[in-house]
Design a protein around this motif. Structure first.
Motif, mmCIF file in Angstrom:
data_model
loop_
_atom_site.group_PDB
_atom_site.id
_atom_site.type_symbol
_atom_site.label_atom_id
_atom_site.label_comp_id
_atom_site.label_asym_id
_atom_site.label_seq_id
_atom_site.Cartn_x
_atom_site.Cartn_y
_atom_site.Cartn_z
ATOM 1 N N ARG A 1 0.865 -1.172 0.000
ATOM 2 C CA ARG A 1 0.000 0.000 0.000
ATOM 3 C C ARG A 1 0.904 1.226 0.000
ATOM 4 O O ARG A 1 1.965 1.212 0.626
ATOM 5 C CB ARG A 1 -0.889 -0.015 1.259
ATOM 6 N N ASP A 2 0.519 2.259 -0.711
ATOM 7 C CA ASP A 2 1.241 3.539 -0.750
ATOM 8 C C ASP A 2 2.662 3.381 -1.297
ATOM 9 O O ASP A 2 3.651 3.413 -0.559
ATOM 10 C CB ASP A 2 1.278 4.201 0.628
ATOM 11 N N ILE A 3 2.743 3.248 -2.595
ATOM 12 C CA ILE A 3 4.030 3.075 -3.273
ATOM 13 C C ILE A 3 4.928 4.295 -3.094
ATOM 14 O O ILE A 3 6.153 4.190 -3.094
ATOM 15 C CB ILE A 3 3.785 2.771 -4.770
ATOM 16 N N ARG A 4 4.322 5.475 -2.900
ATOM 17 C CA ARG A 4 5.122 6.694 -2.736
ATOM 18 C C ARG A 4 5.894 6.703 -1.418
ATOM 19 O O ARG A 4 6.860 7.437 -1.266
ATOM 20 C CB ARG A 4 4.222 7.926 -2.819
ATOM 21 N N ALA A 5 5.453 5.904 -0.462
ATOM 22 C CA ALA A 5 6.112 5.821 0.849
ATOM 23 C C ALA A 5 7.026 4.604 0.934
ATOM 24 O O ALA A 5 7.264 4.072 2.020
ATOM 25 C CB ALA A 5 5.062 5.775 1.956
ATOM 26 N N ASP A 6 7.543 4.157 -0.214
ATOM 27 C CA ASP A 6 8.399 2.963 -0.279
ATOM 28 C C ASP A 6 7.652 1.694 0.091
ATOM 29 O O ASP A 6 8.266 0.669 0.384
ATOM 30 C CB ASP A 6 9.645 3.102 0.606
ATOM 31 N N GLY A 7 6.313 1.754 0.089
ATOM 32 C CA GLY A 7 5.503 0.570 0.339
ATOM 33 C C GLY A 7 5.180 0.368 1.803
ATOM 34 O O GLY A 7 6.077 0.288 2.644
ATOM 35 N N LEU A 8 3.883 0.302 2.111
ATOM 36 C CA LEU A 8 3.414 0.021 3.465
ATOM 37 C C LEU A 8 2.579 -1.259 3.443
ATOM 38 O O LEU A 8 2.226 -1.774 2.379
ATOM 39 C CB LEU A 8 2.586 1.190 3.995
ATOM 40 N N THR A 9 2.257 -1.773 4.621
ATOM 41 C CA THR A 9 1.482 -3.007 4.728
ATOM 42 C C THR A 9 0.147 -2.859 3.991
ATOM 43 O O THR A 9 -0.609 -1.923 4.262
ATOM 44 C CB THR A 9 1.200 -3.344 6.203
ATOM 45 N N PRO A 10 -0.173 -3.772 3.080
ATOM 46 C CA PRO A 10 -1.432 -3.672 2.343
ATOM 47 C C PRO A 10 -2.612 -4.202 3.151
ATOM 48 O O PRO A 10 -2.443 -4.894 4.165
ATOM 49 C CB PRO A 10 -1.182 -4.557 1.122
ATOM 50 N N ASP A 11 -3.801 -3.903 2.665
ATOM 51 C CA ASP A 11 -5.032 -4.457 3.225
ATOM 52 C C ASP A 11 -5.041 -5.966 2.970
ATOM 53 O O ASP A 11 -4.822 -6.416 1.842
ATOM 54 C CB ASP A 11 -6.232 -3.794 2.535
ATOM 55 N N VAL A 12 -5.302 -6.742 4.004
ATOM 56 C CA VAL A 12 -5.301 -8.195 3.856
ATOM 57 C C VAL A 12 -6.331 -8.648 2.830
ATOM 58 O O VAL A 12 -6.146 -9.670 2.149
ATOM 59 C CB VAL A 12 -5.522 -8.884 5.224
#
Length: 238
Positions: A36-47
């Motif tokens: 999630r949020d590619i602009r932030a180097d990637g965060l945990t996605p929605d399961v």
């Protein structure tokens, strides 16, 4: 042109949605990194996105475990968030991506092995990619990586500078951390692919913005672009 691939060749595409995943697979990607949020180097996605991808695509997934946009574990609350995020995927047939740094006793930066072990404990069946935190450490990561048997990949763009020097850094990293594999990723350009592809020890490529229409973070993954990237990576110098 038909490309003959080795079992160790890989093209990993950052995926934000089911649509991204389907397009990446159609273009010939061999693995998805789900974030999630590619602009932030990637965060945990929605399961739920991960579960939907598992139903719709046939290639392996690696899921980002990163609740905050930082490579430093700030406090116990943050550590709990990392553990909770990892636990969301414990029963799913996915591998994971994570990686943090901490200050060593001498003031240098080193891999946060406690955070790495925490993720491995919460997702015990998963293999782990150590994310670009590897670029933020000061010394040799080999010993720390080997102390976590779940780690089988390291994602790195080889630091800053010209692609020729970055390629050299990545080849040296790969030689140092065998049998852990280097995934080449982080701001990779077409020029970078042309320089990196002939390096026989570098078999895995990771792309994000480059696989999207107009190289825009806001655009979807384009299957035709993925196919071009796959051919370019797998055909040059192979």
């Amino acid at each position: 042109m038909t490309i003959s691939t080795s079992p160790s060749d890989a093209l990993e595409v950052i995926t934000l949605s089911v649509e991204d995943g389907l397009a990446a697979e159609a273009g010939g990607a061999t693995r998805l990194e789900v974030v999630r949020d590619i602009r932030a180097d990637g965060l945990t996605p929605d399961v739920r996105v991960v579960e939907a991808l598992l139903e719709r695509v046939g290639i392996p997934l690696r899921v980002m475990i990163r609740p905050r946009n930082t490579f430093l574990v700030g406090d116990d609350t943050h550590r709990d968030e990392i553990a909770d995020d990892a636990a969301l995927f414990a029963d799913l047939p996915v591998d994971v991506v994570t990686g943090y740094v901490r200050a060593a006793a001498d003031g240098s930066a080193e891999i946060d092995e406690a955070a790495l072990a925490l993720v491995a404990e919460r997702v015990p069946r998963a293999r782990i990619t150590v994310h670009r935190a590897i670029e933020r450490i000061s010394g040799d990561p080999t010993a720390a990586l080997r102390r976590c048997p779940a780690v089988d990949r390291v994602l790195s763009g080889g630091g800053a500078g010209a692609w020729a020097s970055r390629a050299g850094a990545l080849v040296r990293l790969q030689a140092a951390i065998v049998p852990v594999r280097v995934i080449v990723g982080g701001g990779v350009s077409m020029e970078g692919i042309d320089v990196l592809a002939p390096c026989s020890s570098l078999r895995e490529l990771h792309v994000g913005r480059l696989a999207r229409t107009g190289e825009s973070y806001g655009a979807p993954v384009d299957a035709r672009i993925v196919a071009t990237l796959r051919d370019r990576w797998l055909s040059r110098g192979r």
